[in-house]
Design a protein around this motif. Structure first.
Motif, PDB file in Angstrom:
ATOM      1  N   ILE A 159      13.124 -12.966  60.850  1.00 35.68           N
ATOM      2  CA  ILE A 159      12.022 -12.265  61.039  1.00 35.68           C
ATOM      3  C   ILE A 159      10.648 -13.385  60.896  1.00 35.68           C
ATOM      4  O   ILE A 159      10.658 -14.522  60.477  1.00 35.68           O
ATOM      5  CB  ILE A 159      11.478 -11.352  59.730  1.00 35.68           C
ATOM      6  CG1 ILE A 159      10.278 -10.335  59.950  1.00 35.68           C
ATOM      7  CG2 ILE A 159      11.242 -12.083  58.317  1.00 35.68           C
ATOM      8  CD1 ILE A 159      10.354  -9.215  59.042  1.00 35.68           C
ATOM      9  N   ARG A 160       9.753 -13.099  61.895  1.00 30.79           N
ATOM     10  CA  ARG A 160       8.648 -13.820  62.020  1.00 30.79           C
ATOM     11  C   ARG A 160       7.755 -13.483  60.697  1.00 30.79           C
ATOM     12  O   ARG A 160       7.480 -12.723  60.265  1.00 30.79           O
ATOM     13  CB  ARG A 160       7.845 -13.675  63.345  1.00 30.79           C
ATOM     14  CG  ARG A 160       8.624 -13.893  64.608  1.00 30.79           C
ATOM     15  CD  ARG A 160       7.615 -13.764  65.852  1.00 30.79           C
ATOM     16  NE  ARG A 160       6.432 -14.871  65.666  1.00 30.79           N
ATOM     17  CZ  ARG A 160       7.007 -16.076  66.454  1.00 30.79           C
ATOM     18  NH1 ARG A 160       8.174 -16.349  67.011  1.00 30.79           N
ATOM     19  NH2 ARG A 160       5.753 -17.092  66.226  1.00 30.79           N
ATOM     20  N   VAL A 161       7.052 -14.839  60.341  1.00 33.68           N
ATOM     21  CA  VAL A 161       6.032 -14.670  59.277  1.00 33.68           C
ATOM     22  C   VAL A 161       4.796 -15.294  59.524  1.00 33.68           C
ATOM     23  O   VAL A 161       4.601 -16.222  60.204  1.00 33.68           O
ATOM     24  CB  VAL A 161       7.131 -15.450  58.147  1.00 33.68           C
ATOM     25  CG1 VAL A 161       5.994 -15.500  56.907  1.00 33.68           C
ATOM     26  CG2 VAL A 161       8.353 -14.964  57.676  1.00 33.68           C
ATOM     27  N   GLY A 162       3.672 -14.649  59.127  1.00 39.66           N
ATOM     28  CA  GLY A 162       2.534 -14.935  59.406  1.00 39.66           C
ATOM     29  C   GLY A 162       1.409 -14.811  58.506  1.00 39.66           C
ATOM     30  O   GLY A 162       1.612 -14.200  57.405  1.00 39.66           O
ATOM     31  N   SER A 163       0.238 -15.217  58.634  1.00 35.73           N
ATOM     32  CA  SER A 163      -1.024 -15.023  57.966  1.00 35.73           C
ATOM     33  C   SER A 163      -1.752 -13.898  58.510  1.00 35.73           C
ATOM     34  O   SER A 163      -2.118 -13.711  59.608  1.00 35.73           O
ATOM     35  CB  SER A 163      -1.808 -16.280  58.051  1.00 35.73           C
ATOM     36  OG  SER A 163      -1.925 -16.751  59.051  1.00 35.73           O
ATOM     37  N   ALA A 164      -2.315 -12.862  57.533  1.00 32.53           N
ATOM     38  CA  ALA A 164      -3.194 -11.827  57.906  1.00 32.53           C
ATOM     39  C   ALA A 164      -4.258 -11.634  56.912  1.00 32.53           C
ATOM     40  O   ALA A 164      -4.442 -10.638  56.388  1.00 32.53           O
ATOM     41  CB  ALA A 164      -2.402 -10.431  58.103  1.00 32.53           C
TER      42      ALA A 164
END
Length: 334
Positions: A70-75
């Motif tokens: 899974i892609r993981v990011g900042s929000a």
């Protein structure tokens, strides 16, 4: 098929410790990875008692280490508070450790009350505009600062061939406009105010041109989704969410997430109930069949490529079950 992703705020429920909230975030990320969700984004909030996530780049590292695809990011990283050079290095390190799985979401909000925003900026020593910071961040990430830039000879390390996907996040037209001008992907925070962002998404697509932040248009919309075995059970689970949104509207940010029993005991006025009904435009609530129909309509009306799901529930097992039911009814399981 609708692409689904997850947004998690490391929420604190009545009686829960921050340790437990973070442990739940990691468990939810592992489940989202297993269930077929496309992305897992974590938030940045400051001096907010109901939310434990104040440092997304640290949470991301833990999530990336516990997941496989899974892609993981900042929000989202609140760029106005920080050095673009430092953010570029943090996300280059993440990209070097987990290539092809890192999203850098950038937000314009303060991330908390005015005193905490002032504390974050204390000692930063720069009055650069948000757009200038974005351009500098892109330059540091891609090693292509203009020759006349005061830091043109400075390189963000480690030196790697890939860069994270850059997303601008917003709940209005300003961020969408900037994203279209600079080539960034754009995510609309429908859950934040419930104000329809159809015009923002449409204008972004119509005006998009490749730029320093990306070369193709990509859109996502984030909203609250609560799915249970039946419509009635979903409504019961949604009551504390209704109450939390109401309390935030009243300026009460400090409370943790409440239980259904606490929500039932709250002394609602008729004005409160009207506000709750209005806030339901920010939510999709129901059993699997109802939720599937509502999501398909919601995404069709927005014309969005992706739906980012925020499920805020007092009980972690119920929250996990909501994501499981959603993956099953939308057919995303890998």
């Amino acid at each position: 098929m609708v692409t689904l992703s997850v947004f998690d705020q490391s929420a604190l429920v009545s009686g829960m410790t921050p340790y437990e909230a973070m442990r739940n975030t990691l468990a939810l990320a592992e489940a989202a990875d297993r269930l077929g969700y496309a992305r897992f984004w974590v938030s940045e909030h400051h001096d907010t008692d109901g939310l434990a996530g104040s440092a997304p780049e640290i949470v991301m590292a833990a999530v990336l280490a516990r997941t496989r695809r899974i892609r993981v990011g900042s929000a989202a990283v609140l760029l106005q508070h920080y050095s673009p050079y430092k953010i570029a290095e943090q996300f280059r390190v993440l990209e070097a450790m987990f290539p092809g799985r890192v999203d850098l979401g950038i937000g314009r909000s303060s991330g908390g009350k005015p005193p905490s925003a002032a504390a974050l900026q204390y000692g930063a020593g720069s009055d650069a505009s948000f757009e200038r910071r974005l351009l500098d961040l892109a330059g540091f990430l891609r090693d292509d600062l203009p020759a006349d830039h005061p830091y043109a000879g400075v390189r963000a390390r480690p030196s790697i061939p890939t860069v994270p996907e850059i997303w601008l996040l917003g709940s209005g037209t300003q961020s969408a406009e900037l994203a279209s001008q600079l080539g960034a992907s754009f995510a609309y925070a429908h859950f934040f105010k419930g104000i329809p962002g159809h015009d923002a998404i449409r204008n972004y697509r119509d005006r998009f041109r490749p730029g320093p932040l990306g070369d193709k248009p990509r859109t996502a919309v984030c909203t609250v989704v609560i799915c249970a075995e039946t419509d009635e059970e979903a409504e019961r689970l949604a009551a504390p969410v209704d109450l939390r949104m109401l309390l935030i509207d009243k300026g009460e940010f400090a409370r943790p997430y409440l239980t259904p029993e606490e929500a039932d005991a709250y002394p609602y006025s008729e004005e409160d109930r009207e506000r709750i009904r209005a806030n339901r435009t920010r939510m999709i609530v129901g059993g699997p069949d109802k939720v599937r129909r509502d999501i398909e309509r919601f995404c069709r009306e927005y014309g969005a490529d992706e739906l980012i799901v925020l499920t805020m529930l007092h009980d972690f097992d119920a929250r996990l079950r909501s994501y499981e039911l959603l993956a099953e009814t939308m057919g995303i399981n890998v």
